[in-house]
Design a protein around this motif. Structure first.
Motif: not given
Length: 615
Positions: A2-3, A6, A54, A57
């Motif tokens: 999902s990320r 996004e 990712l 993060e």
């Protein structure tokens, strides 16, 4: 996932992953190693860019991208910076102060993705630098450069196994658009990717139309092709690349095309660096430029709207051909791969292999790769099936290559093959020398040239035996006999032809020979179905929508000039065309158009709406 979706939408402006992209991103972001084989224009860059973001993060450091060409680094950094990613590169174009500032930013955690050449990566100083900071991942782009059997071997790539040894916990992703099974295995071995997951996407580029023609005044054939299929109503030419084998031919072809009204520029490694760079920048930033180049040009060019790639000389391998033609149509719109090919090309390539400094094993490998390319050139069936089959991919006839659109006629050429092979044997037996195709054709056609009479070759039993065929028809026969292994090019360097072991069965009548029938080349005529028109983003637009499109293009050109980047870095043609057609009247509407991420929406949204709404 999902990320990652996004990020795909927010940063890059795309609603969904294509093909295996999502699986690759997920695997690498989770810390797995991978080898990714994906065609040019298939979205390889996102496969390491999104995992790098990712992992950033998640508290890891910057992603380090190993890239072999400065132009490619600069394009990637410019495009990432436009969408708000903190990207930088370290290469020889930076001053000492600029390089120090980039290294300092890396130490301070201010970089998301750092592009670096393999030569710099392997220096003790740089390895110490990255050992002193956290690294999110290593991406090794153009990974086929690691293979000694590949078409673009770079010795520095072999040393990259050190990344596995010194950074065992950092995931590595190797990416290439060009690797047969042998090259694939060597990438895995040399980069110590034994436990990596291998992702193989289809090598098919369905938007590219492959066409190979017999040489008959190749320059004139090329000009006919450009005028018929890639010249626009306003007389401008589509962006294209023309590959030549030698620097001299690059210069001569560019000069000749300029004299014919085509905006052509030369590019090769022997030019002054400043001139070469200026030409490259003009090609990237301006429209309607055709680049005449050696294979030194192209791998690092990210220009999406190249509408054709032409070869005036035979490449060295199927991999080289695929890589070079892959520069066309990166935007997914129709494009052409056009090549003129003749017996002289085969002789020249064989000579280059024989005279190279490579050992016998390497020469045999190069010879095998050339044979595979000749098989593609002489194919009577779908070229795309042959091309994909080389990379181990099964497919069906495409309907979009020359052999599908105009199937060539085959004929039983056993008798003519016997004549040709017998002529090679008898000419050698009579004089103790081997001869080239031109002399052998003179014998077969009964020519009484001075050279032939001096050698007494009019007394050979094959003299005049083939008078029924034209010189061009015989050239096609000899070329195919070489391509299919019944004749070989002598090592004397003069292009003489000699019999092979396989020729014995033909001469004894034990082996039939089927060849493609020679068809006299005809001039390419301009038609309503030309590729350039089908590739036109404005196709089907009303005058009002087309006017909107032109306003958007003018605005994009202004933005690109202001930012000092090529126009396609701001927005691709496809994105502008979608804006023009959809006539968005709100930021929300704009956000639904592919290719507009959050950063570009924030920066350009209001201006785009003004341009769209202008009368």
């Amino acid at each position: 996932m999902s990320r990652s979706l996004e990020i795909l939408k927010e940063v890059f402006g795309y609603p969904a992953f294509r093909g295996q992209q999502g699986d690759i991103v997920d695997h690498v972001a989770a810390g797995g190693d991978s080898l990714v084989l994906m065609p040019t224009g298939g979205g390889k860059s996102l496969c390491y860019q999104i995992p790098a973001l990712l992992r950033r993060e998640a508290g890891f450091g910057a992603g380090i991208v190993v890239s072999p060409l400065i132009a490619l680094m600069q394009d990637q950094v410019a495009a990432l910076s436009e969408v708000g990613v903190r990207a930088a590169c370290l290469n020889s174009t930076l001053t000492g102060a600029e390089a120090s500032a980039t290294e300092r930013a890396l130490r301070n955690g201010e970089i998301d993705l750092l592009y670096v050449a393999p030569e710099r990566l392997m220096t003790p100083r740089f390895l110490e630098l990255i050992e002193s900071v956290r690294i999110g991942l290593f991406a090794i782009d153009e990974a086929h450069c690691v293979s000694q059997w590949g078409h673009d071997f770079r010795p520095e790539y072999i040393q990259l196994s050190v990344l596995h040894e010194r950074f065992p916990s950092v995931p590595r992703i190797a990416l290439t658009a060009t690797a047969d099974a042998i090259t694939r295995d060597e990438i895995v071995h040399r980069l110590a990717l034994d436990n990596a997951r291998i992702f193989v996407s289809s090598f098919d580029r369905p938007n590219i139309r492959y066409r190979i023609v017999e040489k008959d005044n190749a320059r004139a054939q090329l000009l006919d092709f450009i005028r018929a299929e890639h010249t626009n109503p306003d007389k401008t030419t589509d962006a294209g690349v023309i590959y030549c084998l030698s620097r001299r031919k690059v210069e001569e072809t560019a000069d000749w095309l300029k004299g014919q009204g085509v905006r052509a520029l030369p590019y090769h490694a022997g030019m002054e660096y400043e001139t070469r760079q200026r030409h490259q920048e003009m090609f990237k930033r301006e429209e309607g430029i055709v680049m005449c180049a050696t294979i030194a040009f192209g791998m690092g060019i990210d220009k999406p709207d190249v509408r054709f790639v032409a070869h005036l000389d035979l490449p060295k391998s199927v991999e080289g051909y695929y890589q070079e033609t892959g520069r066309a149509g990166r935007d997914g719109m129709p494009a052409n791969a056009w090549m003129a090919y003749g017996l002289g090309d085969v002789v020249q390539q064989r000579k280059m292999i024989d005279e190279s400094d490579a050992d016998d094993t390497h020469k045999r490998m190069q010879g095998g790769k050339l044979d595979a390319l000749l098989g593609l050139c002489e194919a009577a069936s779908c070229r795309r099936v042959r091309l994909l089959g080389y990379f181990g991919e099964a497919s069906q006839p495409c309907g979009n290559c020359d052999t599908c659109l105009e199937p060539p006629e085959s004929w039983d050429a056993t008798r003519e093959a016997q004549m040709a092979l017998s002529c090679v044997y008898r000419a050698f037996k009579a004089s103790g020398f081997h001869f080239g195709a031109g002399h052998l054709i003179d014998i077969l056609r009964g020519s009484r040239s001075e050279k032939l009479l001096q050698r007494g070759h009019e007394k050979l039993s094959t003299f005049g035996l083939g008078a029924a065929l034209s010189e061009q028809e015989w050239r096609a026969v000899f070329r195919q006999l070489v391509a299919f292994g019944y004749l070989a090019v002598d090592h004397d360097g003069f292009g003489a032809l000699i019999l092979t072991e396989a020729s014995k069965a033909v001469l004894k009548g034990e082996q039939a020979v089927t060849l493609r029938k020679y068809v006299k080349p005809t001039r390419t005529r301009q038609s309503s179905s030309r590729t350039g028109e089908r590739a036109d983003p404005t196709a089907g637009m009303s005058p009002r929508v087309k006017a909107r499109w032109e306003r958007l293009r003018a605005w994009r050109a202004s933005m690109a000039k202001s930012d000092g980047v090529p126009a396609y870095v701001i927005f691709h043609d496809a994105t502008l065309a979608e804006i023009a057609r959809n006539e968005p009247d709100s930021i929300e509407d704009l956000s639904q158009i592919p290719g507009i991420g959050a950063r570009k929406l924030e920066r350009f949204g209001s201006e785009l709406l003004e341009v769209v709404g202008a009368n």
